[in-house]
Write a protein that holds these residues in place. Structure first.
Motif, PDB file in Angstrom:
ATOM      1  N   VAL A 196      -0.720  28.740  60.720  1.00  0.00           N
ATOM      2  CA  VAL A 196      -1.479  29.723  59.925  1.00  0.00           C
ATOM      3  C   VAL A 196      -1.457  29.461  58.514  1.00  0.00           C
ATOM      4  O   VAL A 196      -0.357  29.314  57.975  1.00  0.00           O
ATOM      5  CB  VAL A 196      -0.831  31.227  60.044  1.00  0.00           C
ATOM      6  CG1 VAL A 196      -1.372  32.331  59.110  1.00  0.00           C
ATOM      7  CG2 VAL A 196      -0.879  31.795  61.463  1.00  0.00           C
ATOM      8  N   PRO A 197      -2.625  29.367  57.896  1.00  0.00           N
ATOM      9  CA  PRO A 197      -2.584  28.825  56.363  1.00  0.00           C
ATOM     10  C   PRO A 197      -1.959  29.851  55.187  1.00  0.00           C
ATOM     11  O   PRO A 197      -2.002  31.141  55.569  1.00  0.00           O
ATOM     12  CB  PRO A 197      -4.244  28.619  56.157  1.00  0.00           C
ATOM     13  CG  PRO A 197      -4.937  28.726  57.493  1.00  0.00           C
ATOM     14  CD  PRO A 197      -3.814  29.752  58.360  1.00  0.00           C
ATOM     15  N   ALA A 198      -1.479  29.214  54.428  1.00  0.00           N
ATOM     16  CA  ALA A 198      -0.959  30.187  53.192  1.00  0.00           C
ATOM     17  C   ALA A 198      -1.903  31.190  52.589  1.00  0.00           C
ATOM     18  O   ALA A 198      -3.150  30.989  52.614  1.00  0.00           O
ATOM     19  CB  ALA A 198      -0.759  29.171  51.847  1.00  0.00           C
ATOM     20  N   GLY A 199      -1.372  32.432  52.524  1.00  0.00           N
ATOM     21  CA  GLY A 199      -2.013  33.521  52.267  1.00  0.00           C
ATOM     22  C   GLY A 199      -2.832  34.430  53.067  1.00  0.00           C
ATOM     23  O   GLY A 199      -3.070  35.344  52.915  1.00  0.00           O
ATOM     24  N   VAL A 200      -2.819  33.850  54.306  1.00  0.00           N
ATOM     25  CA  VAL A 200      -3.661  34.459  55.405  1.00  0.00           C
ATOM     26  C   VAL A 200      -2.775  35.715  55.817  1.00  0.00           C
ATOM     27  O   VAL A 200      -3.044  36.745  56.192  1.00  0.00           O
ATOM     28  CB  VAL A 200      -3.978  33.514  56.442  1.00  0.00           C
ATOM     29  CG1 VAL A 200      -4.492  34.210  57.649  1.00  0.00           C
ATOM     30  CG2 VAL A 200      -5.085  32.649  56.233  1.00  0.00           C
TER      31      VAL A 200
END
Length: 489
Positions: A196-200
């Motif tokens: 899961v990408p950063a900030g998501v």
């Protein structure tokens, strides 16, 4: 345990204030972890991260099959770490580790279900009344989602929110209950590992009146999904009006379980007990209102009391334990007050009604399984949610009376009907104002079926296809294939 941290914009961080909270085991009040105690500042940082991540469009524009693959990876990592997660859940909540293991299987099932749905909605073509045009309907992510989860099923309730939000391309900020955050912290570690990408996905730890209030009030949050008490739910509704947020609220229930004389007696007794005393009654769908046909009332109550007197209370890590403690000293006091109210109102205490006497249970937040008889709908113990190991028993003579009693509540989350007459069961179900009604079963749920309530039990649905629709907005797109001047002006 070492200090656990919050997860904001892809980094594990302490609270901006530096404040911490000790997490205790409700079985013996031992400290099991220390976590950051975030507040409005932490919530705002997480909301900013989620807003930026959503507005840059990377996650929403990621192919649905790829998002689904990442959500499926989370499920597999949960199964890989099932024992650790189950241990943390039982330490945090006091529930039996056997139950926690079952929870982890269910949680993985939720992530798998929504992983499978991620790429299944390609939109819809609808007939256009205009020649040479195309009219289609698509679903798009809502945006930044604030998610607030309760303490009774910390990770299970989190999964109901995380999986559909991620699968549909939203970004999110989650606030777990401040007293049971450990498995949610762990699953955010697994989400990071899954890609899961950063900030998501962001995690803020702290109290409802600070972190939760900020999520509800902040104009950069597009949706609030809350599971918890009705009083807090109403406050969230008011706060969310600042920017007319989309709402998904599950606010509990006072759930009727109707027992007809023609039901399978032993099975109905067994399931009536399980429907309330599983996890010490700390379940929003617990069948705490038994509505029993007059002709079997006394026999049924006697059978309940005999079984209750044999219950084994203890540590969730003891294989013989059937029921663990309540979650906290504050909640124990609320259940005690509830029982005292029942006695004052004139209900008959058939069994329980106090803390246990066993020395080995004195450091825990234990309360004996309790049954009240001679209950009527004008009693607050029949109308109010105890959220503890307490049953109230009402009598009925006719089918119509049973349904009328069942519907006499501000809540409408769940209910049950026990009878060998399936036609009668269907008549009852058709008139019962609840989001889920079981026939000859109780408290069964699965990811494919929607969950939510009528009346003041909430707004919207979790699980099933309706659960994923909560995290999308519907857009109509009209395309004129042969534009021409209108020549009106």
């Amino acid at each position: 345990m070492s200090l656990k941290k919050q997860y904001i914009n892809g980094e594990w961080v302490e609270a901006i204030s530096g404040n911490t909270r000790d997490i205790i085991n409700p079985f013996n009040q031992e400290m099991i972890a220390t976590v950051p105690e975030g507040d409005e500042l932490d919530a705002r940082a997480a909301i900013t991260a989620a807003r930026t991540a959503f507005d840059n469009g990377e996650w929403a524009s990621t192919p649905a099959t790829e998002r689904g693959s990442i959500v499926r990876n989370i499920a597999e990592l949960i199964i890989r770490d099932k024992e650790e997660l189950a241990r943390l859940e039982s330490l945090d909540t006091g529930k039996t580790v056997e139950e926690s293991r079952g929870d982890m299987d269910d949680i993985a099932g939720v992530f798998r279900y929504y992983a499978d749905l991620a790429d299944k909605d390609g939109g819809e073509l609808i007939a256009s009344p205009v020649p040479n045009s195309i009219s289609r309907v698509v679903r798009e992510p809502v945006g930044v989602c604030g998610q607030i989860t309760p303490w009774n099923y910390p990770l299970l309730q989190a999964s109901w929110k995380l999986a559909p939000a991620l699968a549909t391309g939203n970004t999110l900020v989650m606030k777990p209950s401040e007293i049971t955050p450990l498995t949610t912290i762990k699953v955010f570690e697994l989400m990071e590992e899954a890609g899961v990408p950063a900030g998501v996905a962001n995690l803020v730890l702290g109290a409802g009146h600070t972190v939760g209030a900020e999520l509800a009030e902040n104009v950069d949050v597009d949706l609030i999904s809350f599971t918890g008490g009705i009083v807090t739910g109403k406050k969230i509704m008011q706060a969310a009006s600042v920017n007319v947020k989309k709402l998904a609220l599950e606010l509990g229930g006072k759930n009727p379980n109707i027992i007809f004389a023609d039901a399978d007696f032993e099975t109905a007794v067994d399931q009536a007990l399980n429907g309330v005393f599983f996890h010490a009654g700390q379940i929003c769908s617990a069948g705490t209102r038994l509505i029993v046909e007059e002709s079997i009332h006394d026999e049924f109550v006697n059978a309940l009391v005999q079984r209750v007197n044999k219950f084994k209370l203890g540590s969730g890590f003891d294989e013989e334990t059937q029921m663990g403690p309540l979650i906290s000293a504050e909640h124990l006091a609320k259940v005690e007050e509830y029982v005292e109210t029942g006695i004052k109102e004139g209900a008959t205490l058939a069994v329980g009604g106090s803390r246990p006497n066993e020395p080995e249970l004195q450091n825990g937040f234990f309360f004996l399984p309790t049954i009240f008889t001679d209950c009527t709908t004008d009693m607050s113990i029949v109308q109010d949610e105890a959220f503890g190991p307490v049953i109230t028993v009402e009598r009925f003579r006719t089918e119509q009376e049973a349904v009328k009693l069942a519907n006499d509540s501000i809540y409408g989350l769940a209910g049950g009907v026990w009878t060998s007459d399936i036609v009668k069961a269907e008549r009852c179900v058709a008139k019962m104002r609840m989001g889920t009604v079981w026939i000859n079963d109780y408290n069964l749920y699965f990811p494919h079926a929607p969950w939510g309530g009528f009346k003041q039990s909430g707004i919207g649905r979790e699980l099933g296809r309706l659960g994923i629709e909560e995290y999308t907005e519907t857009k109509h797109i009209y395309q004129n294939l042969k534009p021409e001047p209108i020549k009106w002006f």
